[in-house]
Design a protein around this motif. Structure first.
Motif: not given
Lengths: 105, 888
Positions: B396, B393-394, B85, B75, B71, B80-82, B29-30, B68, B398
């Motif tokens: 962003g 944490m650095a 969270h 991620r 990184t 650190d993807e959607s 896809e990328w 791209d 929490s």
């Protein structure tokens, strides 16, 4: 949702997408940012739910004899973040040339 | 023809190369996004002229693709993807990060799975034996009512039919009061010949009292249990399926038991558990015949359903005056009897309750030790990842998100461990069920049902929170200070280290308590296995036979059958001796009778000494290897000839306690509270342990089978060689004498003895396994903490060595630390052992709960385990190279 740190380049990318620059290269062109900056920001905004990425329909692309492109749309969360960014970076709105319009839609 | 085919685009090669930075799942896809942009940029406007300078700029832009891709890859790896969270994202990330540390994951999952599996298996037993309703409605409203016989210090003494009828007429506490005899038997004339079946003889209101009803047909109606009523029968689900192929039209048909017809009125549900014994059919109480009239025969069990609003104490208060009335009215039979009322649940699980609860406590202790270990490991993991967490944490994240991520990681571990644990429990439960004593299995099937699985789920969740929360919170706190890089060399806070040690001390305490408990049980079991039962331990086989009542109605016919059977069995090759006995020791239970010694003053009513009485044939004692202490064995002359005396043989305990003489030969006794007839003592036999190996021998009297011919009983054979051909020959023989006589319940003496200690073996094996597990886990926990301490102090050790400390000094230093932990644990553990082993007193045979040797051995075992756990890190410490350590 954890806090999302909206940096200046990020705000510019959001603004560009809001103004209708929907493709990665268009955002690069209009913002003057480097591709190595813009793409990671797009990914991050997408992950954070501020942008939504779609693929152009294959039919449209076939008419143009070009492969379908991925385009980005702003979401509600993205609009909210952009409003916050306008407060934080008052000059933001002037960053992109006022008359600049996307080359392709 | 599309534009794709017109050669390579500027920068395309670069983009394609960059794509390899991505995991395959994301690559396509990328790549499509980048190539489409290139395509549109280069060829989107056919009119546009493209200079080499444009091509260069496009290539330059494609360098961004590398940034791209790289990184994006980071991620993805960091999760650190959607998705990260959301819980699902955290879970996905957790799975990945756990896979990156296979050793950690394996150790944690194995530890927890073992603990959860063990806990689940034991809980399945708890559930089946202690919590399950056994298919009775509102089991908490049910009580067991017994006679209280202070003379035999037996407060659950069977009830006579007369007492049951009087209780029922005089009490008001019960909505229903039912009587039943759980171990009657009958011969069933099935299509394949005679079969001996187990019968529960019940009052008509029995099922109504328990709150059960047949799943097919109807319950007994009031009055159907009166003598003279038409024969009715309710079938157990198992008998209906086995013997009648689950015939749905069985209700209304007639079956023959003991030669009499009974109409099938119902079939029980498969969930129904008959109290105390397994039965094939329920017959009305009237089947007990003459026993209904004999007040001195105590055979019934009584169960009552308390009337609404009546508490058990009220029922007890009401019982006392009724018992007093009956003592007056029936001084001879009820002279000393009281009434005991107990919750039915306790009553059914009475003997198994304590061992099961002890095992459950033990398995919970193992679970705690496992949790302590896992908590330590998770702390270590959170600590070693503090840099990664700081970065997050650095960037962003929490503190809440960090805690969530770590907790989700524990949840993933818990789910994996729970799943493996349940699988282990399934295997273990199957293995255990063969080891389980009948006293547990008859309370209901031991299986992993919904309730057990819910328990496992709860345990897994609690374990997750317990093991994961503290490390997660600690990590979040520890990283929020923003000490990013400098922390790499910092060590744990003092409080964390103290907590590590506290956890290890706790583990050592629990492990010692379990080891001491297991040691006591092993000791006790060894002693129990060493008990001389008083009879041969091998080359004896016992089997039951039963004579149909209608064909062998007279004593003479039974005498002839028994006589000819024994003669022909003795003639078989390989048979050394053979005899019969109505109730086999350690197998058939006891029936006591009052013994009155001729010439002794008459005892006060109801206070005559009692003895277990049995009916044995010539050859029984010889076959069993029970020798005579005085006098003689039964002989052929102890028969029904008019000149013969009624002969009786007593055991040593009876001679001592009732006849007050080691040699009472020639004295005469009356049995069953009757002065006549008098039986003459012809011999004294050695004691045997009965009804269990644990109990001291009880007084016993043996009547001659020739003078009281029985309609069946145990055929006992002392053989040479192996039992199988002997049993086959006896089977053929019994068939040939009368094929209407069934032969069943065949056991070697080894089986009988094994069964007699199955409950002890079960607790011993399981508790030993748990204590071993506890010891292992505690040692692992100690090892982990010591090893961590050593790695943390490598520099310090290096400095010490540079300053002249020798390897042995360092070794001693680390070992000393382990010794301190052990020393801290010891006094606490001794307290725990003191309390824990006292609770086990009733499980122990001939072993004091504070047996010093066992305790010393347990302490030694734990000390060795701790020493080994400390030695390995200590040795590593002593091999530290000062130069590298200080520099590192």
């Amino acid at each position: 949702m954890p806090s999302f740190r909206l940096t200046y380049p990020t705000a510019i990318v959001l603004l560009a997408v809001t103004r209708g620059f929907r493709h990665g290269f268009d955002v690069i062109d209009v913002s003057g940012l480097k591709s190595g900056t813009v793409y990671p920001i797009l990914r991050r905004l997408e992950d954070a739910g501020m942008l939504r990425a779609r693929w152009e329909s294959v039919a449209d692309a076939r008419d143009a004899q070009r492969p379908p492109r991925r385009y980005y749309q702003i979401t509600g969360a993205g609009s909210q973040a952009l409003r916050d960014a306008h407060e934080r970076y008052p000059g933001l709105a002037r960053t992109l040339a006022p008359g600049a319009t996307p080359a392709t839609t | 023809m599309t534009a794709h085919d017109q050669g390579r685009l500027p920068g395309e090669t670069l983009v394609r190369l960059a794509a390899y930075a991505l995991p395959a799942s994301r690559r396509e896809e990328w790549l499509a996004e980048w190539l489409a942009e290139l395509e549109w940029n280069w060829r989107g406007d056919p009119q546009a002229r493209r200079s080499p300078r444009d091509a260069f700029r496009l290539r330059l832009r494609c360098v961004g693709a590398i940034v791209d891709a790289v990184t994006l890859r980071r991620r993805i790896e960091r999760g650190d993807e959607s998705r990260s969270h959301s819980m699902a994202g955290d879970a996905w990330f957790a799975v990945r990060s756990l896979r990156r540390t296979p050793m950690f994951t394996a150790v944690v999952v194995t530890t927890l799975a073992l603990c959860i599996g063990a806990t689940t298996s034991v809980f399945s037993i708890v559930e089946s034996a202690l919590l399950n309703g056994l298919g009775y409605r509102q089991i908490d409203r049910l009580v067991a009512v017994w006679s209280d016989n202070p003379k035999e210090s037996n407060d659950h003494y069977q009830v006579s039919v007369g007492d049951y009828v009087d209780w029922r007429a005089r009490t008001h506490s019960y909505a229903q009061l039912a009587g039943f005899f759980p171990s009657w038997n009958a011969l069933y004339a099935g299509p394949d010949g005679m079969e001996r079946i187990d019968v529960g003889a019940v009052s008509a209101n029995f099922l109504r009292t328990l709150g059960a009803s047949p799943s097919l047909g109807r319950d007994f109606a009031d009055g159907e249990d009166r003598p003279g009523a038409a024969g009715t029968v309710i079938l157990s689900h198992e008998f209906w399926s086995r013997a009648l192929q689950a015939d749905p039209r069985i209700v209304g048909q007639s079956l023959t038991f003991d030669g009499k017809p009974y109409v099938v009125i119902g079939v029980l549900s498969s969930r129904f558990v008959f109290p105390q014994a397994r039965v094939d059919v329920l017959l009305p109480l009237s089947v007990l015949g003459t026993y209904l009239e004999r007040r001195e025969v105590h055979m019934l069990s009584v169960v009552g359903r308390l009337r609404d609003g009546v508490v058990i104490d009220a029922a007890r208060r009401e019982a006392a005056p009724i018992a007093a009335q009956l003592r007056e009215e029936h001084a001879k039979e009820d002279g000393a009897l009281g009434i005991t009322v107990r919750p039915l649940r306790d009553d059914l699980a009475g003997e198994v309750r304590r061992p099961i609860l002890i095992l459950f406590a033990a398995v919970c202790a193992v679970l705690l030790i496992g949790c302590a270990n896992v908590t330590n490991l998770m702390f270590g993991r959170a600590w070693s990842r503090r840099q990664e967490l700081s970065v997050r944490m650095a960037m962003g994240a929490s503190p809440g998100a960090i805690v969530q991520q770590l907790l989700v990681e524990s949840a993933v571990i818990a789910i994996a461990s729970g799943a493996v644990g349940v699988a282990l429990a399934m295997v273990a439960t199957r293995a255990l069920s063969s080891l389980l004593p009948l006293s547990i299995t008859r309370l209901g099937p031991v299986a992993l049902d919904g309730r057990v699985l819910a328990f496992t789920l709860a345990v897994s969740v609690v374990v997750t929170l317990a093991c994961g929360a503290a490390p997660a919170l600690g990590a979040a706190r520890g990283t929020s200070g923003g000490t990013l890089v400098a922390s790499a060399r910092m060590s744990h806070g003092r409080s964390t280290r103290r907590m590590y040690r506290a956890l290890v001390v706790g583990e050592l305490v629990l492990a010692l308590v379990l080891t001491a408990g297991a040691g006591l049980l092993i000791n006790s079991f060894a002693r129990l296995s060493g008990v001389d039962p008083g009879f041969r331990r091998d080359r004896v086989v016992r089997m039951k036979f039963a004579l149909p009542q209608n064909t062998y109605a007279t004593p003479a016919s039974r005498f002839r059958y028994n006589q000819s059977l024994l003669e022909q069995v003795r003639a078989l090759p390989g048979v050394r001796a053979a005899g019969t006995i109505n109730r086999f020791p350690l197998h058939d239970g006891m029936v006591t009778t009052a013994v009155m010694v001729e010439g002794d003053p008459a005892p006060p009513p109801g206070l005559a000494p009692t003895a277990d009485y049995r009916i044995a044939s010539v050859g029984y004692f010889r076959a069993m290897g029970i020798s005579m202490a005085a006098g003689r064995d039964f002989a052929a002359t102890d028969n029904t000839d008019s000149t013969a005396h009624l002969a009786v043989i007593v055991n040593e305990t009876a001679a001592r306690t009732i006849l007050h003489s080691p040699n009472p030969i020639g004295r005469r006794v009356g049995l069953g509270g009757n002065a006549r007839p008098l039986f003459t003592i012809v011999g004294v036999v050695r004691d045997v342990h009965d009804p269990s190996l644990r109990e001291a021998p009880r007084p016993q009297v043996f009547l001659s089978a020739q003078q009281a011919p029985q309609s069946g009983g145990n055929l006992v054979i002392y053989y040479e060689g192996t039992s199988t051909p002997i049993v086959a020959q006896v089977r053929r023989l019994v068939q040939s004498i009368d094929n209407g006589v069934p032969l069943f319940d065949v056991q070697t003496i080894g089986d009988v003895l094994d069964k007699a200690s199955v409950s002890d073996r079960f607790t011993t094996v399981v508790l030993s396994a748990f204590s071993f597990l506890a010891l292992l886990l505690a040692a692992l926990g100690t090892y982990a903490v010591m090893a961590y301490g050593v790695s943390e102090r490598t520099r310090e050790i290096g400095v010490r060595m540079a300053l002249g400390a020798r390897a042995t000094d360092v070794l001693a230093m680390v070992m000393r630390e382990g010794a301190v932990l052990f020393a801290l644990a010891l006094p606490l553990a001794l307290g725990g052992v003191w309390a824990g082993t006292r609770a086990m007193r009733s499980l122990l045979f001939d072993t004091a709960p504070d047996d010093p040797r066992t305790l010393a051995f347990s302490i030694a075992a734990l000390a060795v385990a701790t020493a080994v756990a400390c030695y390995l890190p200590a040795r590593r410490a002593s091999r530290v190279d000062p130069t590298t350590a200080i520099r590192g």
